[in-house]
Design an enzyme around this catalytic site. Structure first.
Site, PDB file in Angstrom:
ATOM      1  N   LYS A 137      45.546  43.573  36.269  1.00 17.06           N
ATOM      2  CA  LYS A 137      44.815  44.815  36.477  1.00 17.06           C
ATOM      3  C   LYS A 137      45.783  46.008  36.541  1.00 17.06           C
ATOM      4  CE  LYS A 137      41.563  41.719  36.690  1.00 17.06           C
ATOM      5  NZ  LYS A 137      41.009  41.164  37.929  1.00 17.06           N
ATOM      6  N   ARG A 165      60.967  26.684  34.154  1.00 11.33           N
ATOM      7  CA  ARG A 165      59.844  26.619  35.101  1.00 11.33           C
ATOM      8  C   ARG A 165      60.308  27.075  36.487  1.00 11.33           C
ATOM      9  NH1 ARG A 165      58.678  21.864  37.071  1.00 11.33           N
ATOM     10  NH2 ARG A 165      58.708  20.812  35.060  1.00 11.33           N
ATOM     11  N   ASP A 185      44.522  40.312  49.199  1.00  9.90           N
ATOM     12  CA  ASP A 185      44.394  40.555  47.759  1.00  9.90           C
ATOM     13  C   ASP A 185      44.455  42.068  47.573  1.00  9.90           C
ATOM     14  OD1 ASP A 185      43.502  41.072  45.174  1.00  9.90           O
ATOM     15  OD2 ASP A 185      42.083  39.400  45.157  1.00  9.90           O
ATOM     16  N   TYR A 193      36.090  38.814  45.047  1.00  6.66           N
ATOM     17  CA  TYR A 193      36.115  38.631  43.594  1.00  6.66           C
ATOM     18  C   TYR A 193      35.425  37.293  43.280  1.00  6.66           C
ATOM     19  CZ  TYR A 193      37.923  37.597  38.969  1.00  6.66           C
ATOM     20  OH  TYR A 193      38.040  37.260  37.653  1.00  6.66           O
TER      21      TYR A 193
HETATM   22  C1  LIG Z   1      40.741  39.837  38.474  1.00  6.87           C
HETATM   23  C2  LIG Z   1      40.877  39.580  39.909  1.00  6.87           C
HETATM   24  C3  LIG Z   1      41.389  38.352  40.373  1.00  6.87           C
HETATM   25  C4  LIG Z   1      41.760  37.205  39.424  1.00  6.87           C
HETATM   26  O1  LIG Z   1      42.867  37.514  38.658  1.00  6.87           O
HETATM   27  P1  LIG Z   1      43.111  36.944  37.158  1.00  6.87           P
HETATM   28  O2  LIG Z   1      44.355  37.639  36.746  1.00  6.87           O
HETATM   29  O3  LIG Z   1      41.902  37.334  36.357  1.00  6.87           O
HETATM   30  O4  LIG Z   1      43.256  35.473  37.265  1.00  6.87           O
HETATM   31  C5  LIG Z   1      41.515  38.184  41.746  1.00  6.87           C
HETATM   32  N1  LIG Z   1      41.173  39.166  42.611  1.00  6.87           N
HETATM   33  C6  LIG Z   1      40.682  40.351  42.196  1.00  6.87           C
HETATM   34  C7  LIG Z   1      40.322  41.391  43.198  1.00  6.87           C
HETATM   35  C8  LIG Z   1      40.504  40.592  40.832  1.00  6.87           C
HETATM   36  O5  LIG Z   1      39.998  41.760  40.434  1.00  6.87           O
END
Ligand SMILES: *Cc1c(COP(=O)(O)O)cnc(C)c1O
Length: 382
Positions: free
Chosen positions: A197, A46, A172, A98
């Protein structure tokens, strides 16, 4: 090292015991100690795992940070950032986020006494005007999901730090990736990714990332990650590290295809507004041009006439563009924000910023552009 080299070599070295060029998947929960507390840098997985460490070093390298952290999901990474704060602290966030981020802010952390305000980050003044004595964090998404709004990271960071250097700036960077923009270089303190992504890039893993450039913050984040436990596993870490090694060539093609899709849509008689920062009439085009190397592969648009029926018909009839949640993989996906990615945003809030029934979000993949345009054409013509 320049960026393309970093995606392949950044923070990497052959594994010590065998010389393996790719880090092995250390599928282990614990590590032998020679004497109580004496080990080779790894105690319990962890806290750290060598496969995860290799990935975290890559995260740090490609975002020009000092420390990277791999989480179980993008949401787990955001959750960790919010745990840096305490009840009574205030967060200023963009007004187009998001859906899951908005849900976490409003339905989880508001309960624990954090306060959130939402502003249009297209203007720096909107951010600075919202700052109070209690502001501790600015949460920036750029480009935003799904309206592709652009915030000037450098201008916001310097204006905020002028007012109070203790306010953290977090970005982000999921849509842009470090191929297109590096928030830490522009003055941000924390970069966050849904590595699910573009970093992973192959729609086969859920993961989140945080990257910082400062030791004190790195220690706090490591403590929260270790104490709360939302870590990425070794197999997933291996997959995302493999994904990052082709990030630059994938992004190059995503950008080429994204631009051609946006131009095709803009000239299509059935299409209304197209949301793509590479178009000159896009509100954030100038800032995007200054801040980003290119404009990415995400394109949103509305059908003319705003008909929900016509929009659903389009969504049901694309063949190459798969109707699915998520984005950033090699294959093209299409998403309906109102019913899918942004369903957790109340209707009244959605409509205020323009997320209507006819809004469609495309994640343009790296297939041949002729096939992608033909698919859009046939689905639009039905
Ligand atoms: C998908 C996404 C998230 C969340 O991420 P997960 O891997 O699905 O938990 C946060 N911010 C943006 C811009 C996203 O496209």
């Amino acid at each position: 090292m320049k960026f393309n080299t970093k995606t392949i070599h950044g923070g990497q070295k052959p594994e010590e015991a065998t010389g393996a060029v790719m880090p092995p998947i250390f599928q282990t929960s614990t590590f032998a100690q020679s004497s109580p507390g004496k080990h080779k840098g790894y105690g319990y997985a962890r806290g750290a795992n060598p496969t995860r460490t290799a990935l975290e070093n890559s995260f740090a390298a490609i975002e020009n940070g000092t420390n990277g952290f791999a989480f179980a999901s993008g949401m787990a990474a955001i959750d960790c950032v919010l745990r840096l704060l305490k009840p009574g602290d205030e967060v200023i966030a963009g007004d187009d986020l998001y859906g899951g981020t908005y849900r976490m802010f409003t339905q989880l952390f508001q309960k624990y006494g954090l306060e959130f305000s939402y502003v249009d980050m297209n203007s720096v003044e909107n951010v600075t005007n919202a700052i109070t004595q209690k502001t501790k964090l600015i949460w920036i998404e750029t480009p935003t999901n799904p309206l592709m709004k652009i915030a000037d990271i450098q201008a916001i960071s310097s204006a905020v730090k002028n007012i109070n250097t203790a306010i953290l700036i977090a970005v982000d960077n999921t849509f842009a990736t470090p191929y297109l923009q590096k928030p830490l270089d522009l003055g941000a303190d924390i970069v966050m990714h849904s590595a699910t992504k573009y970093l992973g890039g192959h729609s086969d893993v859920i993961m989140g990332a945080l990257i910082v450039k400062e030791e004190k913050l790195a220690k706090e984040i490591h403590f929260i990650q270790f104490a709360a436990g939302a870590i990425a596993g070794p197999m997933d870490s291996f997959l995302v590290l493999r994904g990052i090694k082709t990030l630059h060539i994938r992004m190059q093609r995503h950008c080429e295809n994204g631009k051609l899709v946006a131009e095709f849509l803009e000239n299509h008689p059935k299409v209304g507004t197209v949301y793509f920062p590479g178009l000159e009439n896009h509100l954030g085009h100038k800032i995007a041009k200054k801040q980003m190397k290119d404009f990415g592969g995400m394109v949103s648009f509305k059908l003319k006439g705003e008909s929900k029926e016509a929009t659903f018909k389009f969504l049901e009839n694309t063949k190459l563009f798969t109707l699915a949640e998520s984005l950033g993989g090699i294959e093209s996906l299409v998403n309906h924000p109102v019913t899918m990615s942004h369903a957790s945003i109340p209707e009244q809030e959605r409509l205020k910023i323009g997320i209507t029934d006819s809004l469609v979000r495309l994640s343009v993949g790296i297939e041949d552009i002729e096939d992608l345009l033909a698919d859009l054409e046939q689905a639009l013509s039905l």
